[in-house]
Design a protein around this motif. Structure first.
Motif, PDB file in Angstrom:
ATOM      1  N   PHE A 175       9.532  13.353  56.568  1.00  0.00           N
ATOM      2  CA  PHE A 175       8.084  13.406  56.467  1.00  0.00           C
ATOM      3  C   PHE A 175       7.462  11.996  56.680  1.00  0.00           C
ATOM      4  CE2 PHE A 175       3.928  12.918  54.111  1.00  0.00           C
ATOM      5  CZ  PHE A 175       3.184  14.166  54.501  1.00  0.00           C
ATOM      6  N   LYS A 176       6.719  11.973  57.758  1.00  0.00           N
ATOM      7  CA  LYS A 176       5.960  10.665  58.059  1.00  0.00           C
ATOM      8  C   LYS A 176       4.716  10.899  58.654  1.00  0.00           C
ATOM      9  CE  LYS A 176       6.425   6.182  60.437  1.00  0.00           C
ATOM     10  NZ  LYS A 176       7.414   5.600  61.293  1.00  0.00           N
ATOM     11  N   PRO A 177       3.478  10.708  57.986  1.00  0.00           N
ATOM     12  CA  PRO A 177       2.310  11.092  58.550  1.00  0.00           C
ATOM     13  C   PRO A 177       2.026  10.155  59.816  1.00  0.00           C
ATOM     14  CG  PRO A 177       2.036  10.600  56.178  1.00  0.00           C
ATOM     15  CD  PRO A 177       3.300  10.350  56.769  1.00  0.00           C
ATOM     16  N   VAL A 178       1.810  11.012  60.965  1.00  0.00           N
ATOM     17  CA  VAL A 178       1.441  10.372  62.353  1.00  0.00           C
ATOM     18  C   VAL A 178       0.155  11.509  62.872  1.00  0.00           C
ATOM     19  CG1 VAL A 178       2.145   9.987  64.690  1.00  0.00           C
ATOM     20  CG2 VAL A 178       3.738   9.762  62.876  1.00  0.00           C
ATOM     21  N   SER A 179      -0.816  10.727  63.284  1.00  0.00           N
ATOM     22  CA  SER A 179      -1.888  11.422  63.537  1.00  0.00           C
ATOM     23  C   SER A 179      -1.473  11.946  64.954  1.00  0.00           C
ATOM     24  CB  SER A 179      -3.029  10.423  64.215  1.00  0.00           C
ATOM     25  OG  SER A 179      -2.794   9.651  65.262  1.00  0.00           O
ATOM     26  N   VAL A 193      -4.218  18.348  55.695  1.00  0.00           N
ATOM     27  CA  VAL A 193      -4.503  17.479  54.599  1.00  0.00           C
ATOM     28  C   VAL A 193      -5.063  16.085  55.580  1.00  0.00           C
ATOM     29  CG1 VAL A 193      -4.108  15.732  52.662  1.00  0.00           C
ATOM     30  CG2 VAL A 193      -3.241  18.309  52.776  1.00  0.00           C
ATOM     31  N   LYS A 194      -6.298  15.748  55.784  1.00  0.00           N
ATOM     32  CA  LYS A 194      -6.677  14.526  56.480  1.00  0.00           C
ATOM     33  C   LYS A 194      -5.864  13.200  56.181  1.00  0.00           C
ATOM     34  CE  LYS A 194     -10.472  12.752  59.100  1.00  0.00           C
ATOM     35  NZ  LYS A 194     -12.209  12.600  59.111  1.00  0.00           N
ATOM     36  N   ALA A 195      -5.615  12.959  55.101  1.00  0.00           N
ATOM     37  CA  ALA A 195      -5.034  11.872  54.440  1.00  0.00           C
ATOM     38  C   ALA A 195      -3.804  11.704  54.940  1.00  0.00           C
ATOM     39  CB  ALA A 195      -5.175  11.594  53.183  1.00  0.00           C
ATOM     40  N   THR A 196      -3.002  12.730  55.206  1.00  0.00           N
ATOM     41  CA  THR A 196      -1.577  12.759  55.652  1.00  0.00           C
ATOM     42  C   THR A 196      -1.546  13.662  56.789  1.00  0.00           C
ATOM     43  OG1 THR A 196      -1.125  14.464  54.258  1.00  0.00           O
ATOM     44  CG2 THR A 196      -0.753  12.237  53.246  1.00  0.00           C
ATOM     45  N   PRO A 197      -2.145  12.989  58.161  1.00  0.00           N
ATOM     46  CA  PRO A 197      -1.784  13.955  59.184  1.00  0.00           C
ATOM     47  C   PRO A 197      -0.335  14.303  59.717  1.00  0.00           C
ATOM     48  CG  PRO A 197      -2.300  11.706  59.708  1.00  0.00           C
ATOM     49  CD  PRO A 197      -2.641  11.626  58.359  1.00  0.00           C
ATOM     50  N   SER A 198      -0.207  15.461  59.788  1.00  0.00           N
ATOM     51  CA  SER A 198       1.228  15.981  59.816  1.00  0.00           C
ATOM     52  C   SER A 198       1.317  17.274  60.727  1.00  0.00           C
ATOM     53  CB  SER A 198       1.795  16.428  58.269  1.00  0.00           C
ATOM     54  OG  SER A 198       1.438  15.280  57.643  1.00  0.00           O
TER      55      SER A 198
END
Length: 254
Positions: free
Chosen positions: A92-96, A146-151
């Motif tokens: 898991f790593k949020p990336v736009s 979840v906008k804070a964590t784009p995934s």
């Protein structure tokens, strides 16, 4: 010691390791699969000290096609009954979305390819031995952006795993094989170490407490409780279920 094997893909840390501990404690031989030899050795040592049970550690890089194929061949030649399978590996790593690279995409979707063929080999073993139980670790992110964590790619991976769960539940039921999944929200786990320093994960995640109607993030114990329930006989009439274990997030927001 029971003459069955439980395979935990991603069993060297986090939710997978906690679930493996439950299986070992119940007397099953547990095969934990992970990429890092050092992490596997540490997990095996930890689980042995905690349970005194029988743990087998297997190093397989799920992103390495040849390594996965070799492991699938090993499973096809396994004479013991692999009665339980938990697919717990994840990244898991949020990336736009606009900044996603091919590598970001492959880091997510290649996991499902490995899951698919490992699960196929295990299902053939279960069919031969008269049945079994499979639990996949999906995610709230498969159902809720979840906008804070784009995934976007992570969500695709988990949504695909949810779909696989339902399809296999239908196809494999006649062989006595049940297939379910859990869908956690934010859980205190090392899965976040790709973008948060490991010693800062717990403090960093406290900001998500109020995101959950119950008022706190989850623990690996919470997820392992649900996995344990779905694996065993108390859930003998449950298959094809995606169980939200999410502190109430999918019910609504505070």
């Amino acid at each position: 010691m029971k003459n069955t094997v439980a395979l935990v893909v991603g069993g060297s840390s986090g939710m997978g390791k906690e679930a493996a501990k439950r299986l070992v404690a119940q007397g099953h031989t547990v095969m934990i699969l992970g990429r890092s030899v050092a992490k596997l050795a540490q997990a095996k040592q930890d689980l042995t000290l905690e349970t005194g049970g029988n743990i087998e550690a297997v190093s397989v890089n799920l992103y390495d096609k040849e390594a996965v194929e070799q492991f699938v061949t090993q499973l096809e030649n396994e004479f013991r009954h692999i009665q339980y399978l938990i697919n717990a590996a994840g990244f898991f790593k949020p990336v736009s979305f606009l900044e996603h690279t091919k590598e970001d995409y492959d880091l997510q979707l290649d996991i499902n390819k490995a899951f698919f063929f490992i699960t196929q080999a295990v299902s053939k073993n279960m069919q031969h031995h008269g049945g079994g139980s499979i639990v996949n670790i999906g995610s709230m992110w498969a159902n809720q952006a979840v906008k804070a964590t784009p995934s976007s790619a992570y969500s695709m991976q988990k949504a695909g795993l949810h779909a696989l769960t339902k399809n296999l539940a239908i196809e494999l039921a006649e062989y006595g094989i049940r297939v379910n999944a859990v869908a956690p929200a934010v859980v205190l786990s090392t899965i976040y170490k790709s973008f948060i320093a490991e010693d800062e994960i717990e403090s960093s995640l406290q900001g998500f407490n109020d995101f959950h109607p119950i008022g706190r993030i989850g623990t690996t114990d919470n997820i392992a409780d649900a996995i344990e329930f779905l694996l065993f006989e108390k859930a003998s009439w449950i298959t094809g279920t995606i169980l939200n274990v999410d502190g109430g997030v999918m019910a609504g927001r505070n």
